[in-house]
Design a protein around this motif. Structure first.
Motif, PDB file in Angstrom:
ATOM      1  N   VAL A 222       0.948  -1.221  -0.067  1.00 50.36           N
ATOM      2  CA  VAL A 222       0.045  -0.157  -0.110  1.00 50.36           C
ATOM      3  C   VAL A 222       0.778   1.262  -0.018  1.00 50.36           C
ATOM      4  N   ARG A 223       1.875   1.427   0.802  1.00 49.31           N
ATOM      5  CA  ARG A 223       2.714   2.374   0.981  1.00 49.31           C
ATOM      6  C   ARG A 223       3.631   2.771  -0.230  1.00 49.31           C
ATOM      7  N   GLU A 224       3.959   1.553  -0.857  1.00 45.91           N
ATOM      8  CA  GLU A 224       4.819   1.664  -2.188  1.00 45.91           C
ATOM      9  C   GLU A 224       3.841   2.460  -3.400  1.00 45.91           C
ATOM     10  N   ALA A 225       2.505   1.547  -3.463  1.00 38.24           N
ATOM     11  CA  ALA A 225       1.570   2.039  -4.594  1.00 38.24           C
ATOM     12  C   ALA A 225       1.130   3.423  -4.337  1.00 38.24           C
ATOM     13  N   ALA A 226       0.738   3.934  -3.043  1.00 35.00           N
ATOM     14  CA  ALA A 226       0.230   5.051  -2.881  1.00 35.00           C
ATOM     15  C   ALA A 226       1.139   6.298  -2.878  1.00 35.00           C
ATOM     16  N   GLY A 227       2.403   6.168  -2.599  1.00 38.74           N
ATOM     17  CA  GLY A 227       3.497   6.989  -2.737  1.00 38.74           C
ATOM     18  C   GLY A 227       3.537   7.918  -1.614  1.00 38.74           C
ATOM     19  N   GLU A 228       3.940   9.273  -1.907  1.00 35.32           N
ATOM     20  CA  GLU A 228       4.143  10.306  -0.896  1.00 35.32           C
ATOM     21  C   GLU A 228       2.719  11.013  -0.539  1.00 35.32           C
ATOM     22  N   LEU A 229       1.560  10.680  -1.206  1.00 35.45           N
ATOM     23  CA  LEU A 229       0.488  11.446  -0.974  1.00 35.45           C
ATOM     24  C   LEU A 229      -0.382  10.820   0.224  1.00 35.45           C
ATOM     25  N   LEU A 230       0.278   9.398   0.594  1.00 39.44           N
ATOM     26  CA  LEU A 230      -0.506   8.800   1.360  1.00 39.44           C
ATOM     27  C   LEU A 230       0.307   9.081   2.920  1.00 39.44           C
ATOM     28  N   ARG A 231      -0.402   9.890   3.805  1.00 37.81           N
ATOM     29  CA  ARG A 231      -0.106  10.581   5.054  1.00 37.81           C
ATOM     30  C   ARG A 231      -0.240   9.422   6.205  1.00 37.81           C
ATOM     31  N   GLU A 232      -1.315   8.691   5.921  1.00 37.77           N
ATOM     32  CA  GLU A 232      -1.631   7.708   7.123  1.00 37.77           C
ATOM     33  C   GLU A 232      -2.196   6.447   6.599  1.00 37.77           C
ATOM     34  N   LEU A 233      -1.845   5.495   7.192  1.00 34.82           N
ATOM     35  CA  LEU A 233      -2.415   4.019   6.757  1.00 34.82           C
ATOM     36  C   LEU A 233      -2.983   3.473   8.121  1.00 34.82           C
ATOM     37  N   ARG A 234      -4.183   3.034   8.504  1.00 36.35           N
ATOM     38  CA  ARG A 234      -4.682   2.597   9.736  1.00 36.35           C
ATOM     39  C   ARG A 234      -5.388   1.279   9.275  1.00 36.35           C
ATOM     40  N   LEU A 235      -5.003   0.234   9.978  1.00 40.81           N
ATOM     41  CA  LEU A 235      -5.737  -1.151  10.225  1.00 40.81           C
ATOM     42  C   LEU A 235      -6.653  -0.909  11.151  1.00 40.81           C
ATOM     43  N   PHE A 236      -7.997  -1.184  10.618  1.00 40.32           N
ATOM     44  CA  PHE A 236      -9.082  -0.947  11.842  1.00 40.32           C
ATOM     45  C   PHE A 236      -9.984  -2.295  12.062  1.00 40.32           C
ATOM     46  N   ASP A 237      -9.567  -3.490  11.194  1.00 34.95           N
ATOM     47  CA  ASP A 237     -10.461  -4.630  11.566  1.00 34.95           C
ATOM     48  C   ASP A 237      -9.783  -5.762  10.637  1.00 34.95           C
ATOM     49  N   VAL A 238      -9.847  -6.991  11.195  1.00 36.84           N
ATOM     50  CA  VAL A 238      -9.519  -8.120  10.462  1.00 36.84           C
ATOM     51  C   VAL A 238     -10.512  -8.900  10.605  1.00 36.84           C
ATOM     52  N   TYR A 239     -11.326  -9.213   9.111  1.00 34.37           N
ATOM     53  CA  TYR A 239     -12.655  -9.802   9.205  1.00 34.37           C
ATOM     54  C   TYR A 239     -12.256 -11.260   8.650  1.00 34.37           C
ATOM     55  N   ARG A 240     -13.004 -12.468   9.387  1.00 30.95           N
ATOM     56  CA  ARG A 240     -13.038 -13.602   8.651  1.00 30.95           C
ATOM     57  C   ARG A 240     -14.351 -14.168   9.114  1.00 30.95           C
TER      58      ARG A 240
END
Length: 92
Positions: A24-42
């Motif tokens: 995600v960080r590589e694909a989104a590049g410098e415009l990505l300010r924050e990445l949050r994981l808020f759930d893991v669903y099964r």
């Protein structure tokens, strides 16, 4: 102003969040300010042997205001890269 986009990323159980975070960080590049994981669903709606990471992406450009088209393009790049590198089964 920052723009947020939420995305569910279904992946094989063996795929670690750290791998998704890197892609995600590589694909989104410098415009990505924050990445949050808020759930893991099964469960219902997710294939057996898989899980879905629910992530929040916060984008911001210091030089101009981002529009929906900008964010759509960045999210499409994330989706494409996650599918290609991690086998994510999703559509942008």
């Amino acid at each position: 102003a920052a723009l947020m986009h939420q995305l569910g990323v279904p992946l094989a159980e063996a795929v670690a969040y750290s791998a998704l975070e890197r892609v995600v960080r590589e694909a989104a590049g410098e415009l990505l300010r924050e990445l949050r994981l808020f759930d893991v669903y099964r469960g219902t709606g997710i294939e057996t042997g898989c899980k879905s990471f629910a992530i929040g992406l916060i984008f911001q450009d210091d030089s101009r205001t981002l529009g929906d088209a900008d964010v759509d393009r960045l999210v499409a790049a994330v989706v494409e890269r996650a599918a290609a590198e991690l086998g994510a089964q999703l559509r942008s």
